[in-house]
Design an enzyme around this catalytic site. Structure first.
Site, PDB file in Angstrom:
ATOM      1  N   TYR A 300       0.849  -1.196   0.000  1.00  6.24           N
ATOM      2  CA  TYR A 300       0.000   0.000   0.000  1.00  6.24           C
ATOM      3  C   TYR A 300       0.883   1.245   0.000  1.00  6.24           C
ATOM      4  O   TYR A 300       1.690   1.450   0.912  1.00  6.24           O
ATOM      5  CB  TYR A 300      -0.895  -0.022   1.237  1.00  6.24           C
ATOM      6  CG  TYR A 300      -2.089   0.894   1.206  1.00  6.24           C
ATOM      7  CD1 TYR A 300      -3.342   0.409   0.864  1.00  6.24           C
ATOM      8  CD2 TYR A 300      -1.982   2.236   1.542  1.00  6.24           C
ATOM      9  CE1 TYR A 300      -4.460   1.236   0.864  1.00  6.24           C
ATOM     10  CE2 TYR A 300      -3.082   3.070   1.542  1.00  6.24           C
ATOM     11  CZ  TYR A 300      -4.321   2.568   1.201  1.00  6.24           C
ATOM     12  OH  TYR A 300      -5.420   3.395   1.200  1.00  6.24           O
ATOM     13  N   TYR A 358      -5.526   5.479  -7.440  1.00  6.34           N
ATOM     14  CA  TYR A 358      -5.771   5.328  -6.008  1.00  6.34           C
ATOM     15  C   TYR A 358      -7.234   4.981  -5.805  1.00  6.34           C
ATOM     16  O   TYR A 358      -8.114   5.842  -5.848  1.00  6.34           O
ATOM     17  CB  TYR A 358      -5.414   6.614  -5.266  1.00  6.34           C
ATOM     18  CG  TYR A 358      -5.700   6.562  -3.776  1.00  6.34           C
ATOM     19  CD1 TYR A 358      -5.002   5.699  -2.945  1.00  6.34           C
ATOM     20  CD2 TYR A 358      -6.671   7.385  -3.200  1.00  6.34           C
ATOM     21  CE1 TYR A 358      -5.263   5.646  -1.578  1.00  6.34           C
ATOM     22  CE2 TYR A 358      -6.936   7.351  -1.838  1.00  6.34           C
ATOM     23  CZ  TYR A 358      -6.228   6.476  -1.039  1.00  6.34           C
ATOM     24  OH  TYR A 358      -6.486   6.422   0.317  1.00  6.34           O
TER      25      TYR A 358
END
Length: 405
Positions: A300, A358
């Site tokens: 991440y 994103y």
């Protein structure tokens, strides 16, 4: 001790919309995009949307950080006849891969047969993630942050990054290498928002937004939706593609990390970390594996320093050695060999939150699935195990290991 759900469930379908630059998805709606992603995931799995009877959310069933999913509304939008499982992890993006564990809980308890995990976001001016803390109504907790000018996640992360630099001598060059190494993986990806190769000079010229973080150290602000479908292994074998076997999954964290950069009360060494050590240790214990066994790592990457800190917490390198590990090129994917560089594990072969899009971590799960299927655009040769992480964020953060069938 092996995880009780090990290898009993698998991800069988992945789907997404196009990815839009922030605000450009209008006049589409959250439900419209979520429905498209779910339908695409069903097509990928070879099942009907009417077979989905479970929802396994994260981020408190959030759609972005200011909207919410409503299961009944999604059922009406899609014409789903019934559901028998609807659950969510709390907090934010840290729970993304952990939601797959939530799906396995419903499946193994026979509460559902096919569970969908999804995220959709639409960043209209009033819903922009980059200023989410500054836009929040004052309360006794965020009133500590707002007067300090810490109005967005990037401002908050910059404080953690600076502490890591102070304690361990970490350099901005390492942050730049994270961005450049993962950008190199997007030139051949049709949906990627940032595709152009990135030079060191271009990175250094990027505007400083929250010292030491430059604009390119921040993840993209995008709109879109991603959905993945999880089911039991017996059903998975009847789906269209090879199953991505759920080998281990953990979520949670330590009190010392707690609300993390939303409260800034972490003691050293937790302050200059990703807060992932607890879940990393759990997922390694569940699987009997270690960082060295991973063929690809989908880390991440909402901000580049957090990739470096997660590499330390997961044991790809020792604490404080992330700078040298990154600068040695070990994050990079070599398309000529289909492997890593200098003995490293390729990181974010899809470009990640920094370069592809994103969608609060969901693209990482999609890439993990495609890697162990053997169908990824930047395919790692003979990939058997893929690590997917969620966060750093307020607890829970989470970890997932997918295995080739």
């Amino acid at each position: 001790m092996a995880w009780s759900h090990q290898d009993k469930c698998a991800i069988v379908g992945v789907g997404s919309t196009d990815y839009y630059v922030r605000g450009k998805s209008w006049p589409r709606t959250i439900n419209d995009m979520a429905a498209e992603a779910i339908m695409n995931a069903c097509a990928d799995a070879g099942i009907s949307h009417k077979q989905i009877d479970g929802f396994s959310y994260y981020s408190g069933a959030g759609a972005g950080y200011l909207d919410k999913f409503d299961t009944a509304s999604l059922m009406e939008t899609l014409g789903m006849p019934h559901i028998s499982y609807s659950a969510t992890l709390t907090s934010g993006g840290g729970g993304c891969p952990g939601a797959i564990g939530l799906a396995t809980a419903g499946l193994m308890n026979e509460d559902c047969t096919y569970s969908v995990t999804l995220m959709a976001l639409q960043q209209l001016p009033q819903h922009r993630l980059g200023v989410v803390f500054g836009a929040a109504a004052p309360n006794p907790e965020n009133s500590f942050l707002q007067p300090s000018g810490l109005v967005g996640p990037g401002h908050l992360m910059s404080v953690l990054a600076r502490r890591h630099m102070h304690l361990y001598g970490t350099t901005q060059d390492a942050f730049g290498e994270v961005v450049m190494a993962t950008r190199a993986n997007t030139h051949n990806r049709p949906k990627a928002v940032r595709k152009n190769a990135l030079t060191k000079e271009e990175y250094d010229a990027s505007v400083m937004l929250a010292d030491p973080l430059r604009r390119l150290d921040f993840c993209l602000e995008t709109d879109g939706a991603v959905a993945v479908i999880t089911t039991t292994m017996d059903r998975a074998k009847d789906c269209r593609h090879k199953p991505a076997v759920v080998h281990a999954c953990a979520h949670g964290g330590q009190r010392e990390w707690g609300r993390a950069f939303a409260w800034m009360g972490m003691p050293d060494p937790h302050f200059a970390s990703s807060g992932h050590k607890f879940t990393a240790d759990r997922v390694w214990a569940q699987s009997g594996l270690a960082a060295k066994d991973m063929d690809v790592a989908l880390i991440y990457d909402h901000f580049s320093p957090m990739v470096l800190m997660q590499l330390e917490d997961y044991g790809f390198c020792e604490k404080g050695e992330g700078n040298d590990y990154v600068l040695s090129g070990k994050l990079r994917y070599d398309p000529a060999t289909g492997k890593g560089v200098n003995g490293g594990t390729p990181v974010n072969t899809h470009g990640g939150n920094l370069n592809e899009a994103y969608i609060i971590g969901m693209t990482h799960i999609v890439e993990g699935v495609e890697q162990v299927r053997g169908t990824a655009i930047n395919q790692v040769k003979d990939a058997e195990f893929a690590l997917v992480s969620g966060g750093p964020a307020s607890l829970p953060v989470s970890s997932l290991i997918l295995r080739k069938d």
